[in-house]
Structures are given as C-alpha cells and as structure tokens.
Design a protein around this motif. Structure first.
Motif, PDB file in Angstrom:
ATOM      1  N   UNK A  17       0.832  -1.191   0.000  1.00 44.77           N
ATOM      2  CA  UNK A  17       0.000   0.000   0.000  1.00 44.77           C
ATOM      3  C   UNK A  17       0.866   1.240   0.000  1.00 44.77           C
ATOM      4  N   UNK A 106      10.274  -4.693  -3.124  1.00 47.08           N
ATOM      5  CA  UNK A 106       9.378  -3.729  -2.495  1.00 47.08           C
ATOM      6  C   UNK A 106       9.963  -2.328  -2.422  1.00 47.08           C
ATOM      7  N   UNK A 107      11.241  -2.252  -2.036  1.00 49.15           N
ATOM      8  CA  UNK A 107      11.808  -0.922  -1.803  1.00 49.15           C
ATOM      9  C   UNK A 107      11.911  -0.150  -3.113  1.00 49.15           C
ATOM     10  N   UNK A 110       8.622   0.981  -4.154  1.00 49.03           N
ATOM     11  CA  UNK A 110       8.187   2.115  -3.350  1.00 49.03           C
ATOM     12  C   UNK A 110       8.852   3.404  -3.796  1.00 49.03           C
ATOM     13  N   UNK A 153      19.783   4.014  -5.980  1.00 51.02           N
ATOM     14  CA  UNK A 153      19.335   5.347  -6.333  1.00 51.02           C
ATOM     15  C   UNK A 153      20.452   6.079  -7.045  1.00 51.02           C
TER      16      UNK A 153
ATOM     17  N   UNK B  20      25.762   1.744   4.979  1.00 50.71           N
ATOM     18  CA  UNK B  20      25.154   0.497   4.505  1.00 50.71           C
ATOM     19  C   UNK B  20      24.173  -0.044   5.537  1.00 50.71           C
ATOM     20  N   UNK B  23      21.096   2.103   5.492  1.00 48.07           N
ATOM     21  CA  UNK B  23      20.309   1.805   4.309  1.00 48.07           C
ATOM     22  C   UNK B  23      19.516   0.529   4.507  1.00 48.07           C
ATOM     23  N   UNK B  27      15.527   0.285   4.463  1.00 49.78           N
ATOM     24  CA  UNK B  27      14.839  -0.594   3.517  1.00 49.78           C
ATOM     25  C   UNK B  27      13.839  -1.479   4.242  1.00 49.78           C
ATOM     26  N   UNK B  30      10.900   0.675   5.288  1.00 49.59           N
ATOM     27  CA  UNK B  30      10.011   1.009   4.173  1.00 49.59           C
ATOM     28  C   UNK B  30       9.197  -0.223   3.753  1.00 49.59           C
ATOM     29  N   UNK B  31       9.841  -1.380   3.769  1.00 44.26           N
ATOM     30  CA  UNK B  31       9.094  -2.601   3.446  1.00 44.26           C
ATOM     31  C   UNK B  31       7.943  -2.790   4.428  1.00 44.26           C
ATOM     32  N   UNK B  33       6.339  -0.372   5.968  1.00 49.49           N
ATOM     33  CA  UNK B  33       5.310   0.612   5.606  1.00 49.49           C
ATOM     34  C   UNK B  33       4.517   0.099   4.414  1.00 49.49           C
ATOM     35  N   UNK B  34       5.256  -0.449   3.449  1.00 46.19           N
ATOM     36  CA  UNK B  34       4.599  -0.922   2.234  1.00 46.19           C
ATOM     37  C   UNK B  34       3.586  -2.006   2.555  1.00 46.19           C
ATOM     38  N   UNK B  56      20.252   7.587  -1.152  1.00 44.08           N
ATOM     39  CA  UNK B  56      19.147   6.630  -1.056  1.00 44.08           C
ATOM     40  C   UNK B  56      18.571   6.605   0.354  1.00 44.08           C
ATOM     41  N   UNK B  59      16.400   9.578   0.684  1.00 47.34           N
ATOM     42  CA  UNK B  59      15.104   9.432   0.025  1.00 47.34           C
ATOM     43  C   UNK B  59      14.166   8.547   0.826  1.00 47.34           C
ATOM     44  N   UNK B  63      10.469   9.288   2.531  1.00 48.98           N
ATOM     45  CA  UNK B  63       9.278   8.454   2.399  1.00 48.98           C
ATOM     46  C   UNK B  63       8.650   8.226   3.773  1.00 48.98           C
TER      47      UNK B  63
END
Lengths: 418, 1090
Positions: A17, A106-107, A110, A153, B20, B23, B27, B30-31, B33-34, B56, B59, B63
């Motif tokens: 989502x 996923x990342x 996103x 990125x 690293x 990051x 990641x 964010x996963x 959250x997704x 990265x 960014x 998010x």
C-alpha cells in the motif's frame, strides 16, 4: 487525484500500500474484494466502484489488481492509464509484473511510486527519467551493492525532467550503435460458421529498439504511408512532419519503446491467412459429441504460417475429450474446459486435423451453443497489410548505425464462430 | 504485533555511522510501511537521518517522514530546518525536492513556512521549481483551506507562466483550489491553447477538461441554429406536453422565439478563440495516452459544431483495442454519444461486434452501443449478430441481448414482428433465464399491439407451468390479466392454477395474482368470483404487508358491499384503463449533462468536487477579456482594480475598445476567404455594437476616436493578414506568443495603442482564417487560402503604412523601460526589440531583389516547331494559392503560322504536388509573344513538374524543375528574431561551409545581390540591436543575414554569410528541412564563389 494505491493479489491478499495524501485505511478494499467475489472472473470486476466515501478505480494486470483510491472527481481514464503506466514501468524494471517480483523489490517499487506521483498527480512517468533516478536492479549490481553498500538510487539528479526531450536522457553512449524496428501486425477477425468474414481489420504497431549514442534525430519513412488510416504516436514523434510529409521524424527514447500504433484503412480487404473447416456437434442422446477441425492456408502471400494454435473453450457440461491430432499436440484443461491444440507450423501439403469425440456429463442436457474457435498464428517476414518501411535516416550524429526492420504478422482476436 | 526488540535492532542500525547499515534498516522499515505495518515508534531514530549524506537513505527517510509526520507532528518539526536549507540550495533539483517533501509534511504548524516557501518558489528562476510550487499549492490547500486567498494569488502568478513544464501543474492546482475563478483564465486562455501540444500528457488532460468548462461559459453554442430548429419542430410538443405549468411554458417559448429571431438576424460566427481551442486540441487525438484522447473527444463533443464532431469517432474506436478497463470507460462514453449523435459511429458499427472472449461487462456495453446505432438500414445486420449472441454461454450476456432485441423492436417498427417471432422461439429455449428474459421483453412488446397476438399470449399462459423465474411469472400473469378479453377461456384457468400455488409464490408474483384476480372478477365475475375470494383471503393473511394492503384495497374496490364507496363504480376504469406502452430506452439517455469522460458521468451520479458543465451563454461575454494586457496589471488580483486604474489613466481605456476591432477582424477575414461577406459584415457590426454596450461606460467617450482609428486598423490588418497567411501553422503559434508579449509591452508605452491593437487583431485574424480553412475542408493544415482583397489593399497602402509605422517605432526603447517594475524589465527589453516586427508586413515587397530574374528554357524553338517557351520564377506571391510558386511563362511564336489554344495537359506530379494551370491562350499570332502565369506547389522539393504543353496541333512534353532558391519566399526578421530562430534550428538543422568569396563579390552590395539572386530571401537589417550580441563584429567584417520561409510548409530558412579577412567567409544555413538546407548551401556557395 490519486489518494492511495493498493496492490492486491489474485487471491485477495493486499500486499502493498502507498499513500500520497492522508492515509486511507486498507479496509476500503473490502468493498472491492466483495465486488471481486461477486464477479467471479477477475476480468469482470467493474474498473470503477463507488463506496460511501471513496471511489475505487482498479486495473487487472498480470494476475494482480492495482487498486487506486480517490475521493473526488477525476477522469477515470486518467487513473486507469496511469495505473497501466505503473504496471508497464514494473515490467520494464523487473522484466515481469507479478506478485513475487514486486514483493522481492518492495523498496524499489516504493521508490518508483514515490517519484511517479506527487500529491496524487503524475510527476515522472517516462521510464528514461525514472531510470536516471532509480536504477533498475540487475544481478551484478545487487551483488556489488551488497558487498559495497552501494545503492540503487542514482547519484545524479534527474536532469531529464528539465529538458524538452524528457523521454531521452543525456549522455547516452554505445559502442555498437543500432536501431531496430519491428513492424508487428495483428489481424482481428470474426469468421462465421461458413467461413465468410463477418468483420476483419488489421492493427499494427511499430516497436523500436534504439541504442544510439548522443542525440540522434531519426526519420523513418514508409513506401506506402497511405495505407495507414488511424495512427497514434509516442510523444517523441513530430506530428507536424507526419501531417505534411507522412514521415516519422523523432528523437528516440533510449532502449525499447513503441513508436507508433496504427490501424489499416478499412477499405482495403483484409487477407485472411488460414481457413478453418470445422464440425462440432453434440448428439441429442447418449451425452457425447463429435469434433472435427481442419486448418488450411488461404492467403499467406507465399510465406509459411507458424506457431499455429487453436483454442476452444468448451461448454461447462463437457467432461472430457478424446481426440487425435495429425500434427502437434492437444491438451484439455479440466477446470476451465478449454481445448488447446498446439499445431506448430502449417504444412500446406498435409493439412493438420483434429478429430474425436467429446463426452458430456451424463444427465445434463445437450449444450445449446457451439463453442467458438480462437486461432493464434504467426507469419514471419510479412506485414499482411503490405506496409513497408522505405528508409531510415539519421541526422545529428556522425557515426553510421546498424539498422534493421523486421515484419511479423500475428493473429489478434481471430475467432471462428461455429 | 512486533516485538520491541526487533525495532531496537533497527534503531541500532540507524544510529550506526555506517551508511550500509542505515540503508539496510531504512529498507526494512520502508518494506514494513509498504505492507501496511506500523513503524511509527521508530520516528525519532529515523528523523535523525534526514540530513544523511547517502542519497538513497535520504530518500527513504523522506518516504518515512511523509508517511508518519501527521501522526508525530512535534518530532516532524525537527526535520523542517533541513528542508528550509534545501530551499536555498543553488541546485534547482535540490530546491525542488526540498519543497516537495516540505509541502508533503502534513503538519498544520508549518503552514506559514510552507506558504512562504511556495511564494518564493513561484518566482524561482527554474521552471522545475515553479512546477513543484504548483504541485505544493493543493497540498497546502487541503491542509489549511483558509490560505485560499493567498494561494489564489500564487496560482494567478503561475498561470501567467509561459513554460510548458508549469502549465499542467498549475491548472491542476487551479482546479483543486479555485475552479470557480474562471476569470483568472481569460488572460491565459490563448497561451494555454498554444502551449497545449507541448505540455506533458497528464497536464494536457487537466487543461483540456478545464478549457472545456471555460469555453462553455465564454462562447456561443456553435449548434445554436440547429438546436433551435430541432426544438421548434416535432420535439417541441412531446417536450412540453409533460409540462404542467402553462404560463411558464409560454414564457419560455417566447424566449426561444426571441433567441431564434436573434439567431436569424445574426448568423452564427465562431469566436476565433473558440476555433483556436478546437484547432489546437485536434492533433492530440493521436496521442498514445487514452486519457488525452478521451479528453479531446469530450471537448469536441461538448464544444464543436455538429459537422466537426465526427473526427473523434475514429480515435475512440482505436481505444477499443486497448486494455479492457480502458474499453470499459470508452464504451460508456461512446454509449452516451451514440444517443445524441448516432451518425458519428455508424461507419464503425462492426468495431462493436462482440467476441466470445470479451469480459461480460464489455459485452453488455458493446451491446448497448449496437442497440443505439440500430436504424432501418442496418437493423438486419445487427439482428443477425444478435442471433449469434443468443447462443452464447454467458447467460447474463444473453439476457442483455434479449433486452436489446426488445429495444430495437420498439424503436424500429419495421422489425417488430420479426423480433417478436424470434423472441417467441426463445420461449422454448432450454435455459430458464433466457426464457424468463424473453417473457419480460415480449410482455413489453405485446403491450404495443395486443390484439394481433392473442396466440402468443396463449402460448405464454402455458409457460406458467414450467417457468420459475418470478419476474417472468409476474409478467405472464400481468399480460393475461391485462388482455383477459383476448384469452377468455384460458385466463380463469391460469388463475385457478395460481390460486393453488399462491402461498409458495414470490411477492411480485403474488401481487400479480391479485391483479389478475381483480381484473377477471371485473370482466368475468361468473367464473371467477369464488376464486377471487379465495385468493383475497389467502392474501389477507400473507406475511408481507404490501400484499395484505393490496388485498384489502382490491376487496374494497371490486366486491360490492352495502357500504362500498363511490370508487367501486369506477373499479373497471381503474383496473382496465388503457395503459401506455412502456418506452424502452437506453440507460445512457441524458447522461450527457455530465461532462463526458468524468467520473460522475461513469457513475451517473455527481462525484465530490465535480464541476458542472455550464450551459452555453445566451450571448457571448466580452471576448476582449482574453486580450493580454500590460504587465503591470497582472499584479492586480481583481478585474475591478484594473478598471479603477483605467479611469485614472484615460489612455489605457483605449484597449477596452478592442472588442470593436476584434469583431471587425472577424468579418474581414471571412470576406477575405471568399465566403458570404455581406451578411457577416453586417452581423459583426451588430455584434460590436453589442459588446460596446456590455463593456464599461467610458468607452462611449472613446467611440468617436475609435471610429477614426478603425479605418487605419483595418488597413493594417489587411497587411498583417497577408503576412500571416504565408506563415505556417506552427510558426503561427510562436508568432502569436511573440505578438502577445510584444503587445503587452507596447501598451505600456504611451502612444502605442495603434500598434498593440493591430497586433491583437493579428492573432485574431490568424484564427479566423483557419476557420475559413476548415470550412473549405482543406486537408493540409499549413496551406492557407489567399485573400485577394487583402492583398490589393496591401499594395495600395504600402507607403502610407510604412510612414505610419516608422513613426510609431521611432521612440527609443530605453525610456519606456524605466517606469516598469524591475521584475519584468528583463523580458521587456527583449520584447521591445521584437517590436520592430511590425515592419515585417511592409518589407517583403520593398526588398524584393533588384536583379533581373533568371529565365529558363522550357521549349526550344526548334523542338517546338517555331514555338519557344521560356519561364522564370517571378517571385511574386501566386495569388490563387499562397502555397504555390508563381512561374511566369513567356511564349514566343516564331513560326509563320498562328498557334491556337495553347494550354497544358496531363500533369504528372510527385505525390503532394499540385499545379494551378495557366489559362488557355486562345490565339498566339505568328511573331507575337504572350506571357502567362501558372502556380506550382512543389511541396518543398526540387522534384520536377512534368506536363504536356498542347497547341491545337502538337503536344510537347516539358518539365519545370525549380532551383532550390525559388522554393521559398522572403520573410522579414529583425536581427534578434533571426538569432532567436537560429538558436532553435541548431544541430542537424544547421549546415556550415567555409568559402572564399569571388574577387568581384567582396563588398556588401555584391554579396547581398548574389545571395538574393540565388534564393528568394530577404535581407535582415543589421545593427538594430546593441544589447544582446556581446561580440560585436568589427565593421570591416560584416555579417549578412537573410531569411525566408519555404513556400509549402513555411519552414524557416536562415542564411548567414560571415565575412572574414581577404575574402574568406563562412556560410551558415539553418533550416528545418535538411534537404533544402544542403541544396541551398551548394547554390549559394556557387553564387558567391564564381
């Protein structure tokens, strides 16, 4: 415009989502799941649904539902087109647009979604611009990244967004400069029982794979552009030139893209490459039926027909089939009741034939309808409409590129009614 | 729930100083959250990394921040300073991204900061940052609607932006924040129209939808005459028949009549701005983006004259090849369109044929379209198609097909019986759903003419034994009851059976049993009295109160008791009244009051935020509001303020009078294009009168002055028109844009009204010209019809004009710049330089090359048996067609006998080329010479035009091949314009060649002469600019510039000859057309070196 996006698997699992405005609870998807349940076939879920507070606009691609939620008036096609663009981008990045692949990445997904929409309004949808910001994953890079802690990125900022050719990034370099064009035509046709054409038309696309250094300016011209009745272009094509000279003049995007799609003017008679002799009948008594199909070449312009397939969705009451094919193999899917006959290359000397008996569930009445036959085929080195590329010129760069054009004719929605 | 330990582990990673690890942690977050898992407790740990160096990580932190800031407002504030710093970054992309994230953080406390940031970004140098600012506006608005007024100011400012990057985004913001402020669009209307094709596709959709609404408020209905006719005819009665209030009726009729009278008095003339919109959106039908195509289609549907709407059909049919979701939406819209404009899609009937593989919802929509398209001529084909559909396995689809057949049958009388018979056959279908649906449809059809079909009713009566679908049973019962007189024997028997099964029936069936009983009781009480009583008794104790109610009601009505009311006398009339046959109509009828392509249209219900599509105004609002004004005024937020200003400074008021010239420009260009000039002239006169009345009062004072000026203006217009005709469409766009800037500047000068007005009418005349063009159905968009009268005026008034203009042009630019605000000064300077463009209109003729025209031989005396023909390119505009090159031919008859009927025949041309033959020369006496002029459109190629030259005795094959230099006509550009244009034609469009000048040809005059002889170009005067070319070339090595346009496509041809020491020179040619460029290089090279 677009408030939130949910990715829902075929089975109804919400696995991703993303919200661009205030968070909307995923419970909103329940309305959709309900509709999906009701529709049965995922193809039959209405793309636009209304719930008390939201509107749900969805597409179905690669066994996935892309469901967007919006709260206010928005042109539905706007959202649908955008969702397809998202799916295309995933396809482009990961080579496939499926649940597994998206879950694996996923990342990246996103990050892509973050760049593609700002506050629900499309921001960067050109794959070239996106690739500049977020590099597509490759095996090599992921290995290197895990070792060095590097990232996907892009370090550079997306200058493509600023240029007036947003579809092409600057500073492209290749050692082998090449430009290949595939003219792919599809015949859409409906033939009736006796073999007469009810409706036939040719739709074509010019797919391009351009790997050229620098900022080349290409001009592609056709021998017979008058054949083209209706066209739509990639934004790179200069419409004015087409209007006045009927040539495609463009600065190409880097890599694969669809240059144009067209419709061949309907006055021209459409050549139907194969004929189908068929006889499917169900007996009144004894719960069985007969099937006999022969396919032969009709107007193939001297080329051979390849990858010939025949798909017959049988009535639901059919239990099994017992057929023999003189060429190729056939399968019968028990759940979907589809007979798939993979013929292969069509031999004009020895026409392929499929015949045998069909058995029907005992007790159920004779099916009212006869199934329609869907044909798939491919003819290499032929554009059935007769369209021909006459030349490709390049300006703006000094080197000599490799050029190539390939023609393919395929059967699109080619259906024989029985 | 997560264990807190796992989050601890993430926190640790975030706190580490290894990128690293950070990051990896981000990641994982964010996963989370997704997947929709809550990660809000990590906020403090994450927000610390907002200034992380790794891009990265940064960014991903963004998010996270945007996702959770709303929940953790206080902590989110910690990050704000980072973004504030970012807003000042020298890199535009960093500024943009900082603004983007900052504005996405939904924390009310930072509203003032956001507001400030947006305002600053709106005047940023980078268009990308301004675009981001436009995006930020709706974000702020949704966060705090009270900022609306301030935001509108920003929107107004951004609307004035001239870059394509910003246009789409700001219109989006406009639509979300202040869609009602249509007045903000006026000044930007033409610019938006012109930018449209270059805006990114998503922006195009938004702009087109907005402009549709705008046009509905500002222009007149192009179909006004037609719609009046329609309503005045047969439709009138049915429409008003249902109306109860007669007085209102009358009033409305009067209004209509008035409007009709008005329409008669004043033939409809399309506003040029209206035409501009239609013209500029049309190419977008070729877009690959379905949403853009749909947007243009709806624009045409809602705005275009009926005759032009047809163009959208092809594009919409194309979309049917797309994904099924796209098909679904498009078909919905097509269904609505087919009701109003059936003819449009009729040629594409077969594209709506249904495949068994289509999803059901698509099938049903296609069926809807097919039904709407059915008429007397195609009904047999359609019914044959339907026949195959009925056999489909998809039962929902079959049911819909049966309904469709029913609708065809009601709409088209001829096939009613055929359809009915077909449907009756379906009654013996094995599938119950099919039978049930047929029954329902048959019932509706029978109602139209029951007498003829009593056998069908009988047949249906038998079906009650088998059919179980309630709706079908109810329909049969209703039919039998209604027409019981036609089936007197069967009806009571059916009632008997029904009485038996009454308790097991569905509610709708029960109600119909009651109906049947009541009707039979009234007609045939002898046989059915007891049955009726029985049924009524059963119903009295039914569970459903509706049925109990109905039973009580019916009993009171039909069963006579001593205290039965007065109504029972009328029972028969009540139950057996003649009922009108139902009208089977499309569910898409009248959906077009929603803007097509909108969500509301699709749902047939108003969605939140939907802007109504307004009705056309009765009379057009003042079109002059779209004229672009002095830059100073753009700062005023409201029109009232502007008006006040006008009062203070009377000389500005002149610009208001522009409505006058605008109109007259209309009529003039119309007459120029050769259509009914008289009627339109008078029409526009009355129009200008009207708009005069509408606009502000002080105009009246100006009127006298106005009138004096009109004459001058008209002359100017005529000149400008002739110029604009020659320029290609694309050029028109640039041109117009330029004109506008220029105009706005010129108005700031004190005595420049003349100038500005002629400019505005210039753009106007461009538009109206193309209108004429469309009327003529010319295909090639670039080719403009010539205007003879205009041309005559040009030549007549040339001298006077030039004097006049030079006067206007005289004042030096510098003093005018000073009073203007600093912000605008930059563009002003360049724009003022552009002013001299007005000269363009007069110069081409005066600077025609003085050298003698080179003539070529077409037919030699010997081969021609005494007839010799020479031709030359006269370099005069070819008046019948501006896209043709005029070829002047000289015929000499050196033989002893007369030559008769000299004409040309059998013209063989390359595709695209055209020829206008010279008029036949009837007699060429021996020894005489005659000349004739023919026109050839070489299509900007040096292909020869082959034809036969015929005399009364012989035919000669001849061919005319143009030197490349003749394929162009001179245009006048100032040095700055030249440089600007040259800047746009770099790269592959530029060809440079070094040369050594011929010894005789080292002075300015010789060079100019040789170049203009070689090619039909005009000299660009040098030295009109001092500010903008830093390396001023030393006078001893002057640079000569020449400009022209190709005749057919109007592509610019720019030639530069830069001289160096000792006769060395460099020749540069910039031309969009590569071929022409290369050939021209050769020719000029030759001319200069020999």
């Amino acid at each position: 415009m677009i408030n939130s996006l949910f990715l829902i698997s075929h089975s109804g699992d919400i696995f991703l989502e993303k919200h661009w405005k205030s968070v909307i609870s995923r419970s909103v998807c329940d309305y959709f799941l309900e509709a999906k349940e009701k529709a049965g076939d995922p193809e039959n879920v209405a793309p636009v649904l209304q719930t008390p507070h939201h509107y749900l606009i969805s597409i179905y691609r690669g066994k996935l539902f892309f469901l967007s939620v919006t709260q206010t008036e928005v042109p539905p096609l706007f959202v649908i087109e955008f969702l397809h663009r998202v799916a295309d981008t995933f396809q482009d990045y990961f080579g496939d647009c499926s649940e597994v692949v998206i879950k694996e990445n996923t990342v990246t997904v996103y990050e892509l979604l973050e760049e593609m929409l700002d506050n629900g309004f499309p921001l960067a949808t050109e794959s070239n611009v996106l690739k500049e910001m977020i590099r597509p994953p490759t095996i090599l890079r992921s290995v290197v990244n895990t070792l060095t802690g590097g990232s996907n990125v892009g370090g550079t900022l997306p200058t493509g967004q600023l240029s007036n050719v947003p579809w092409r990034r600057a500073g492209v370099k290749y050692t082998n400069n090449e430009a290949y064009f595939d003219v792919i035509e599809e015949i859409d046709a409906i033939l009736d029982k006796s073999g007469t054409t009810v409706f036939a038309e040719i739709q074509g696309v010019v797919e391009a794979c351009v790997k050229l250094t620098g900022m080349p300016d290409l001009t592609l011209s056709f021998m017979n552009p008058r054949l083209l009745d209706d066209v739509s272009f990639h934004p790179c094509v200069r419409f004015k030139r087409w209007e006045s000279e009927r040539v495609l003049s463009f600065i190409p995007p880097d890599g694969n893209f669809r240059l144009m799609s067209y419709h061949v003017s309907s006055q021209n008679l459409v050549a139907i490459p194969v004929y189908v002799k068929q006889n499917i009948s169900f007996l009144e008594t004894g719960s069985c039926g007969r099937l006999d199909i022969t396919i032969g070449p009709k107007q193939t312009m001297g080329k051979s027909v390849e990858n010939l397939t025949v798909t017959i969705p049988m009535p639901k009451s059919v239990l099994s089939v017992n057929l023999t094919a003189t060429q190729g193999t056939y399968t019968f899917d028990l759940t979907t009741k589809v007979v798939l006959w993979d013929v292969g290359k069509l031999n004009p000397q020895k026409l392929p034939n499929l015949r045998g008996s069909i058995s029907i569930q005992t007790g159920s009445p004779k099916p009212e309808e006869n199934p329609s036959i869907n044909i798939g085929l491919q003819i290499q080195q032929l554009a059935i409409s007769g369209l021909k590329v006459s030349r490709l010129d390049m300006y703006g760069e000094k080197y000599k590129p490799f050029k190539g054009v390939k023609y393919v004719t395929k059967a699109g929605k080619f259906q024989v009614r029985t | 729930m997560f264990s807190p330990f796992r989050h601890d582990d993430l926190k640790e990673m975030l706190d580490s100083n290894k990128d690293s690890l950070k990051l990896e942690a981000m990641k994982r977050i964010v996963a989370m959250i997704a997947r929709g898992k809550n990660a809000s407790d990590l906020f403090p740990a994450v927000v610390k990394n907002v200034a992380c160096k790794n891009i990265e990580v940064k960014k991903l932190v963004y998010v996270y921040l945007v996702r959770y800031a709303e929940e953790q407002q206080d902590l989110a504030l910690l990050s704000i300073s980072t973004f504030q710093r970012g807003l000042k970054d020298p890199n535009q992309l960093i500024r943009a991204s900082a603004l983007r994230v900052l504005s996405s953080i939904r924390v009310t406390i930072i509203v003032p900061i956001m507001m400030l940031a947006i305002k600053e970004a709106a005047s940023d140098m980078s268009p990308y940052v301004r675009k981001t600012a436009a995006h930020a506006i709706p974000k702020l608005y949704s966060l705090d609607p009270e900022q609306k007024d301030q935001l509108i100011e920003v929107i107004e400012k951004l609307l004035a932006d001239k870059t394509t990057l910003v246009a789409g985004s700001v219109v989006m913001a406009f639509e979300e924040v202040c869609p009602e402020r249509i007045d903000l669009i006026h000044k930007n209307y033409r610019k938006l129209c012109n930018l449209l094709i270059d805006v990114e596709e998503w922006g195009q959709v938004v702009i087109i939808n907005m402009l549709t609404r705008y046009a509905r408020t500002q222009f007149l209905n192009p179909n006004i005459n037609e719609s009046l006719l329609e309503e005045g005819g047969g439709a009138d009665k049915t429409f008003y028949g249902s109306d109860e209030d007669e007085d209102e009726d009358e009033e409305e009729k009067e209004k209509k009549a008035e409007a009709a009278a008005m329409a008669k008095r004043k033939p409809y003339v399309m506003d040029p701005d209206h035409r501009l919109l239609l013209r500029n959106t049309k190419p977008l039908l070729q877009s690959r983006n379905a949403a853009v195509v749909m947007a243009v289609a709806q624009l045409y549907f809602h705005l275009a004259p009926k005759a032009e709407v047809g163009v959208i059909a092809k594009a919409l049919v194309r979309l049917l090849r797309s994904h099924s979701e796209v098909q679904y939406v498009v078909l919905q819209n097509v269904a609505t369109m087919t009701i109003k404009r059936r003819g449009m899609f009729e040629p594409y009937l077969k594209s709506f044929y249904i495949r068994s593989t289509d999803p059901t919802q698509i099938k049903i929509l296609k069926l809807e379209v097919l039904t709407n398209l059915a008429n007397e001529t195609n009904i047999s084909t359609i019914l044959r198609e339907f026949q195959t559909y009925i056999k489909s396995m998809d039962k929902d689809f079959v049911a819909a097909t049966i309904q469709a057949i029913g609708r065809c049958a009601t709409n088209i009388g001829e096939v009613r019986d055929t359809c009915l018979n077909g449907l009756v056959q379906l009654l013996s279908n094995r599938d119950e759903l099919v039978v049930a649906e047929s029954v329902v449809v048959i019932k509706k059809l029978l109602q139209m003419q029951p007498e003829k079909h009593s056998d069908i009713i009988k047949h249906m009566a038998k079906l009650t034994d088998n059919i179980q679908v309630p709706m079908a049973r109810a329909s049969i019962l209703w039919l039998i009851g209604e027409y019981c007189e036609h089936v007197p024997k069967i009806a009571p028997d059916v009632l008997r059976k029904m009485a038996k099964s009454f308790t097991n029936e569905e509610d709708i069936v029960k109600l119909q049993i009651l109906n049947l009983a009541a009707k039979l009781y009234l007609t045939n009480s002898k046989q059915t009295k007891l049955l009726t009583q029985y049924v009524l008794n059963l119903a009295k104790y039914d569970q459903n109160y509706d049925i109990r109610d109905r039973a009580r009601f019916i009993r009171q009505l039909i069963v006579p008791t001593e205290k039965s009311g007065a109504l029972s006398k009328y029972a028969k009339k009540l139950f057996l009244a003649l009922k009108p046959a139902p009208v089977l109509e499309s569910p898409f009828k009248d959906r077009d009051h929603f803007q097509l392509g909108s969500l509301s249209h699709l749902l047939n219900a108003k969605a939140g935020g939907y802007q109504e599509l307004p009705d056309w105004p009765e009379s057009a609002p003042d079109p002059s509001v779209r004229n672009v004004e002095v830059p100073e005024w753009t700062k005023c937020s409201s029109r009232e303020k502007r008006k006040e200003k006008k009062v203070e400074k009377p000389f500005y008021s002149d610009s208001e009078g522009e409505s006058g010239p605008t109109e007259s420009a209309d009529s003039e260009s119309d007459s120029a294009s050769g259509s009914e000039s008289g009627s339109e002239g008078s029409g526009s006169a009355s129009e200008s009168e009207e708009s005069g009345g509408v606009s502000v009062s002080e105009e009246e004072e100006e009127e006298e002055e106005e009138e004096k000026k009109t004459k001058k203006r008209e002359l100017k217009k005529a000149v400008q028109e002739s110029e604009s005709e020659q320029s290609s469409e694309e050029e028109d766009r640039k041109h117009e844009r330029k004109m506008k800037q220029q105009k706005s500047d010129s108005e700031s000068e004190s005595d420049e009204e003349e100038e500005s007005e002629s400019e505005s009418s210039q753009s106007e005349s461009d538009d109206s010209e193309s209108e004429a063009e469309v009327r003529k159905k010319k295909k090639a968009a670039e080719s403009k019809p010539p205007s003879k009268p205009a041309k005559k005026e040009t030549t007549k008034e040339k001298k006077e004009m030039s004097l006049l203009d030079l006067d206007d042009f005289e004042p030096a630019p510098s003093p005018q710049v000073t009073p203007v605000n600093n912000l605008f000064s930059n563009s002003l300077v360049t724009d003022l330089e552009g002013l001299s463009l007005s000269e363009a209109v007069l110069l081409p003729a005066t600077i025609a090359p003085s050298s003698a025209l080179k003539s070529y031989e077409l037919l030699h005396r010997i081969t021609g048996e005494g007839l010799s023909v020479e031709y030359c390119f006269s370099r005069q505009p070819f008046s019948p067609d501006a896209n043709m090159v005029a070829v002047q031919m000289q015929f000499t008859n050196s033989s002893a006998s007369d030559t008769k009927s000299l004409h040309m025949e059998d013209v063989k041309l390359q595709s695209g080329m055209r020829v206008k033959e010279f008029p036949e020369i009837e007699l060429l006496p021996a020894g005489e010479t005659a000349t004739a002029v023919m026109g050839i459109d070489f299509c900007d190629s040096t292909q020869a035009a082959n034809f036969q030259l015929c005399t009364h005795t012989r035919k000669f094959f001849v061919s005319i091949q143009p030197p490349v230099g003749e394929l162009m006509r001179p245009v006048f550009l100032t040095e700055n314009e030249f440089k600007k244009e040259q800047g746009q034609l770099m790269g592959m469009n530029e060809i440079t060649e070094k040369l050594t000048l011929d010894a005789k040809c080292r002075n300015e005059h010789a060079i100019v002469q040789r170049v203009t002889t070689a090619a039909n170009l005009s000299r660009v005067p040098c030295g009109s600019d001092k500010e903008c070319s830093p390396p001023v070339p030393p006078p001893e090595h002057p640079v000569h510039r020449f400009a022209g346009r190709t005749v057919t496509s109007g592509s610019l041809v720019l030639v530069t000859v830069a001289t160096r020491e000792e006769g060395a020179a460099q020749l540069t040619i910039n031309c969009e057309k590569m071929v022409i460029g290369t050939m021209l290089v050769k020719d000029i090279l030759l001319a200069l070196t020999q």
